[in-house]
Every structure is written in structure tokens, then in C-alpha cells.
Design an enzyme around this catalytic site. Sequence first.
Site, PDB file in Angstrom:
ATOM      1  N   CYS A   1       1.140   5.675  -1.280  1.00  0.00           N
ATOM      2  CA  CYS A   1       1.203   6.927  -2.029  1.00  0.00           C
ATOM      3  C   CYS A   1       2.429   7.764  -1.663  1.00  0.00           C
ATOM      4  CB  CYS A   1      -0.069   7.742  -1.807  1.00  0.00           C
ATOM      5  SG  CYS A   1      -0.605   7.771  -0.099  1.00  0.00           S
TER       6      CYS A   1
ATOM      7  N   HIS B   1       0.004  15.166  -1.609  1.00  0.00           N
ATOM      8  CA  HIS B   1       0.907  15.025  -0.469  1.00  0.00           C
ATOM      9  C   HIS B   1       2.176  15.838  -0.752  1.00  0.00           C
ATOM     10  CE1 HIS B   1      -1.705  12.087   1.130  1.00  0.00           C
ATOM     11  NE2 HIS B   1      -1.030  10.975   0.933  1.00  0.00           N
TER      12      HIS B   1
HETATM   13  O1  LIG Z   1      -3.545   8.090   4.542  1.00  0.00           O
HETATM   14  C1  LIG Z   1      -2.959   8.320   3.455  1.00  0.00           C
HETATM   15  O2  LIG Z   1      -2.666   9.459   3.033  1.00  0.00           O
HETATM   16  C2  LIG Z   1      -2.572   7.136   2.583  1.00  0.00           C
HETATM   17  C3  LIG Z   1      -3.320   5.947   3.007  1.00  0.00           C
HETATM   18  C4  LIG Z   1      -3.086   4.760   2.512  1.00  0.00           C
HETATM   19  C5  LIG Z   1      -3.833   3.587   2.970  1.00  0.00           C
HETATM   20  C6  LIG Z   1      -5.039   3.744   3.696  1.00  0.00           C
HETATM   21  C7  LIG Z   1      -5.706   2.638   4.181  1.00  0.00           C
HETATM   22  C8  LIG Z   1      -5.198   1.356   3.970  1.00  0.00           C
HETATM   23  C9  LIG Z   1      -4.015   1.201   3.252  1.00  0.00           C
HETATM   24  C10 LIG Z   1      -3.480  -0.164   3.063  1.00  0.00           C
HETATM   25  O3  LIG Z   1      -3.609  -0.698   1.959  1.00  0.00           O
HETATM   26  O4  LIG Z   1      -2.895  -0.691   3.999  1.00  0.00           O
HETATM   27  C11 LIG Z   1      -3.342   2.307   2.712  1.00  0.00           C
HETATM   28  C12 LIG Z   1      -2.099   2.136   1.892  1.00  0.00           C
HETATM   29  O5  LIG Z   1      -1.038   1.873   2.473  1.00  0.00           O
HETATM   30  O6  LIG Z   1      -2.192   2.280   0.650  1.00  0.00           O
END
Ligand SMILES: O=C(O)C/C=C/c1cccc(C(=O)O)c1C(=O)O
Length: 328
Positions: free
Chosen positions: A129, A237
Site C-alpha cells: 500500500c 497512509h
Molecule cells: O501494515 C500496513 O500498513 C500494510 C501492511 C501490509 C501487509 C500486511 C501483512 C502482510 C503483507 C504481505 O503480503 O506480506 C502486507 C503487504 O505487504 O501487503
Amino acid sequence: KKPNIAIVGATGVVGSTFLKVLEERDFPFENIYMMASSKSAGKTVTFKGKDYVVEELNEHSFDKDIDIALFSAGGATSEKYAPIAAQHGVTVVDNSSAWRMDKDVPLVVPEVNPADIEWNHGIIANPNCSTIQAMVVLKPLHDKYKIKRVIYSTYQAVSGSGVKGISDLSEGLKGNDKCEAYPHPIAGNCLPHIDVFLDNGYTKEEMKMINETHKILGDDNIKVTATTVRVPVFDSHSESINIEFENPIDVDEVRELLASSPGIIVQDDPANNVYPLARDAAGTNEVYVGRIRRDYSVDNGINLWVVADNIRKGAATNAVQIAEELIK
Ligand SMILES: O=C(O)C/C=C/c1cccc(C(=O)O)c1C(=O)O
């Protein structure tokens, strides 16, 4: 023919937003299948006024005729089931990081590198994101002025951590400090710790922004560093982005370029307290840019403030936009 689509992770924060965005954008489909892991299977989700029972994801889930599958059910599920879906002729848009850096998987922000969709082998990855909202802004600037170096400082909403993050903040604001999502109370705090720490002292979230920037812009020579921080905000964000360019820039020209670039709304009138705000961005699909000003500490530098809804443009809307490119 209209595509048959599957939503994998249909009951999650991003999965349910896939459904909202598909409805809002009147995405055409023949049949839709709601899937999730065993812990969520059996639940009912409502989509366009119709109730669907969520089926348990298994290796036969894609035996039926499915054209596009949107995944947001965690990396392990994507790692296992995205290839199975692809082998059945499904085009997967995966919101996890499982396949993002795979050389055979395009990592796509539709306003930035839509052409990369063409060389997919069945899996297309949705970037992180924080990376998505930055790429929408950096791409037009890189094309015009050639980026030399980027410094990301992020201020990330708790919705990025799902229901546990939201609960930690809402309870914390009532004085009930909980630490289900984070190692410290998030209320009244800023936590410079998103995902896990790596041996190089950076967090996984920071390395995602660095590595994904290189892949999406197709230029590993850009110097990138990042500090990603969790802040007591529910949605959207916010990012401070410092950029140094190879070539001279003009701030007014930068502002006009961004205002005319796809997916961007410029909000930049500090004299009247106008700049992007997380609460204004929440619930929308655009990327907001303000505080556009020269960085006088270098020859060709600028500072920007970039805000976007992390669940919409940062995940669900970006994935649906990729799906829209697939059916063009
Ligand atoms: O913490 C955030 O604001 C964004 C989090 C993204 C996220 C959370 C858990 C696993 C993942 C993942 O897919 O590794 C991801 C990601 O990178 O999209």
C-alpha cells in the site's frame, strides 16, 4: 463474454473492500465466487443485494470456470493457491507480497506501468500500500526529471494491520491499552516498527518500499531509503517524500505536472491551511499531494506530502483497476 470472478479472502478488511469497489465501479461479471480459508468459510457476505455463502478454499476451488481471481488472504494462501489458480487458466491479482519480486510476475500500478500486465504468466502482484501511493506520484516526476534519490518517511494507519490494529487504537483511545497488533500501545504513540526487523536494521515494510520502487519504475539505479512508522490514525497512509533529481526542476512546473497526472489530486495552499489530510482521503480512490516545495539543501530537490486511503488505492481499488485493464 463477461468474466467469472473469484474473491479469495472475501471476509477480510481488503476482501470486503474489493466487493465495495467492484460494485461502485460496476465491474462486469457473469458469476462471482466468494472464497476464504477454513476459519472464515461458511460465513455469508452480501454483494449487490445478494447473499453469498463463503466457500472454503481448496485445491479444487478453481476447477470451475473462473477468469479472474482477486486474492487478499495472506501470503501463505497466495503462495499455495495462486499457482493452482494460474494453472487452471485463472489470472490472479494478488494483494500479498508472496509473488511481488518474482521475475515472472508483473508488479503493477495501473497509472504507472499498465503495459507490464501484458507479460503476466497468470499472476499479477499488487504492490504494498505505501509503495502504490508513492509510485502514482513518482512516475510522472521520474519520466520528466529523472529521479536520483528518494527518502520515504511514512505515517501509516492502523487499518493496515486489519481488525487487530483498529481494535488496539479504538480501545487505546478509551484508555484501555491493548497490544494485539503491536508490541507497544498505539494510542498517543508513533511506532517505528511495521512488520519485522531484518538483519540490516530495516523493517520488512521499509525494504518492500525500496525493492518495489525499483521494480515498478524499472530502474535499480535510483537510491531509495525508507522509515515506516505506525501512527494513531484509523484510515489512510500519509507520507513525507523527499526526492533529488538528476535534472533541474521548477516547483510550479512540478505542481502543474502532478495536477495533470492520472490518479492525483493536488491540495497545496498552505496559506489557507490546505494540504492533504488522512481523514479527507479516507473512503476515496485518489492519491493526494501537497506541501510541494523545493529542498534547498540540494541542487535539484523537492519535498512532498502524499496521502491516500491505504485499503482503497493502497490495495482494493488498485487490484480492481488491474482487473479492469485485463478485460479491456
Ligand atoms: O501494515 C500496513 O500498513 C500494510 C501492511 C501490509 C501487509 C500486511 C501483512 C502482510 C503483507 C504481505 O503480503 O506480506 C502486507 C503487504 O505487504 O501487503
